[in-house]
Scaffold this motif. Sequence first.
Motif, mmCIF file in Angstrom:
data_model
loop_
_atom_site.group_PDB
_atom_site.id
_atom_site.type_symbol
_atom_site.label_atom_id
_atom_site.label_comp_id
_atom_site.label_asym_id
_atom_site.label_seq_id
_atom_site.Cartn_x
_atom_site.Cartn_y
_atom_site.Cartn_z
ATOM 1 N N GLU A 295 2.470 -4.513 1.347
ATOM 2 C CA GLU A 295 3.601 -4.411 0.426
ATOM 3 C C GLU A 295 4.905 -4.784 1.129
ATOM 4 N N SER A 296 4.989 -4.381 2.402
ATOM 5 C CA SER A 296 6.202 -4.674 3.151
ATOM 6 C C SER A 296 6.355 -6.164 3.430
ATOM 7 N N TYR B 127 0.736 0.474 3.954
ATOM 8 C CA TYR B 127 1.757 -0.191 3.154
ATOM 9 C C TYR B 127 2.219 -1.513 3.743
ATOM 10 N N HIS C 3 7.497 -8.027 0.270
ATOM 11 C CA HIS C 3 8.508 -7.283 -0.473
ATOM 12 C C HIS C 3 9.429 -8.242 -1.212
ATOM 13 N N GLN D 121 11.021 7.427 5.647
ATOM 14 C CA GLN D 121 10.154 6.390 5.093
ATOM 15 C C GLN D 121 8.788 6.962 4.741
ATOM 16 N N GLY E 25 7.337 1.572 0.828
ATOM 17 C CA GLY E 25 6.446 0.507 1.264
ATOM 18 C C GLY E 25 7.159 -0.606 1.993
ATOM 19 N N TRP E 26 8.388 -0.918 1.563
ATOM 20 C CA TRP E 26 9.061 -2.113 2.073
ATOM 21 C C TRP E 26 9.359 -2.031 3.555
ATOM 22 N N SER E 27 9.512 -0.791 4.104
ATOM 23 C CA SER E 27 9.969 -0.664 5.488
ATOM 24 C C SER E 27 8.818 -0.514 6.458
ATOM 25 N N ALA E 28 7.572 -0.559 5.972
ATOM 26 C CA ALA E 28 6.434 -0.274 6.852
ATOM 27 C C ALA E 28 6.390 -1.205 8.061
ATOM 28 N N HIS F 52 14.498 -7.829 2.024
ATOM 29 C CA HIS F 52 14.475 -6.856 3.128
ATOM 30 C C HIS F 52 15.895 -6.544 3.588
#
Lengths: 166, 398
Positions: free
Chosen positions: B390-391, B387, B394, B62, B68-71, B245
């Motif tokens: 962003e997460s 991020y 998402h 990551q 960004g989505w997994s932050a 997600h």
Amino acid sequence: MKKFIGVYDDDVKLLKGIDRMNEDHVKVDDVVTPFVIEELFEKLHIHSNIQFLAFVYGVLAVIGTLAGLVYTFVIDYPLNIGGKPSFSLVFVILLFVLMVLTVVVLTTLTFFHQERLIPMKKLPFEYPGMHVDKFVVVVPDDAKDKAESIFRETGAIDMKEIEMNA
Amino acid sequence: MERQFVFTKKLKTISLALIIIGLLAGVAAFFTDKERAWSSLLMHNYFFLSLALGAAFWMSIQYITEAGWSAAFKRVPESMTNYLLYGFVFMLIIVTLGVKVLYPWSDPVKHFGEEYKFIAHHLHYKAPYLNLTFFIVRLFVYFIVWYLTIKVLLNLSKKEDNDKDNALVYFNKSRYYSRVYIFSFALTFIFASMDWMMTVAPLWYSTIFPVKEIISAFVHSAAVIILIIIYLYRQGYFPFINPSHWHDLSKYIFMGSILFGYAWYFQYMLIWYGNIPEETEYYFVRRFEFSEPLFLSVIVFTFVIPFSMLLWNRWAKNYRVLGCAAVFFLIGKYIEHYLMVYPETMKHPVYGWIELGMLLGFTGLFMFAVFSAMAKRRYILPVNHPYLEESLFHHIPH
């Protein structure tokens, strides 16, 4: 066939314009953008059945390839290669490769059919820069009045009537 | 938002009860069937250890891809690495006390008979690498490398939590050390998996085996990460999660099932096609002498079922289906690890209270390790992560 187009130079403005079109029930015929804008699929309710067709082609390709392999290597002309069985594990690789080939070719052909694309076909209409940095929205000519005000409000840089090529 | 994870009393009781069950089963196993007990211990500990290492690998990916989505889920893999120390203790016990039982190369006379120099003459050539001293030295090297590289990442993450102004500095540093971790993990895990799992059958060798192990460590840790995220979501810790997600998380299992299915197949297929007796023996024993249904069920559970479940877009966005796919994948991986160790030591497929007890015990220990590490952190979300925003928002269209 006559159509009315509005031209944007920014994708955010374009999406705003599309929202307004949806609110005022103006039917959007087509949008030409230099790159893929994913939100458009949602906003214009575009549903593609090409993923599902690709899956169906894959299943058919596996069955067909397996039948062909079994016919050639097992039934019609079985060779003795080091005592290995004729119906062998190597088929998986061939199945995989031929399946990918079949699916790619058939999906491309389906796409061409659905979009009515053939080689040497003329563009339906042209606008300078529409594949470079301009976003073009095509609406029917009879919705011209509504569309014109929406285009003006959401910041379109140009709008005009065009003649579509067949 | 700025919430701390609470290791509830109920959860603590469950994990401690599981640990006690495992402890009782383990102790009883060593008094009834020593070989089986050691095999079970090696298999389970390796399984959970690779979960911890794969989680750190997942986290590093990551970072280096700047995903960004997994932050927001960063705490989950971070806490999973906490199992590393427990894994070290069990591995040390295995290589010091159980080595003579598990690894035939350490005691060839017992395993191959007096004439082992004729039957297993390759051992003579492998002796400079496969000897007890070097085996234990290597174990320490692996764990020191893993511990240090993971510790650096965890420390950076802790500093980031307390220092909002320099969050970007820590993020860039984490990116650098993620590369260090991936490089050193790849280099050491190749030898670790060969040492612990491949030398159970010391006459057999496969150069693809470590690759397959790295892939499987990465993918089954992704599956466990998803299960833990589902648990935390149900408890209300991640209220922001939307179908996007789940869709992105499902891609890890989808991709992983293809990747692992491919790895499983190419090792089998190349050995089958090469037809060299000393390589083929490994698969012959597993498939035709040990248990054919078990052998084939690996590919069904790791590839066929998760792949066809997650093929449908709508199912991949449903976390219940996603959880089922993750569980199926883990079952397949569990059988695969079982098939690595048991055919060499037990000769017949056995699965009883010893294995089940140890599985429960290790699950309890893993739960305890993960959730106690998670409860120690101030926030369940990495509040200063660049991020995070962003997460939280998402969204993938269509």
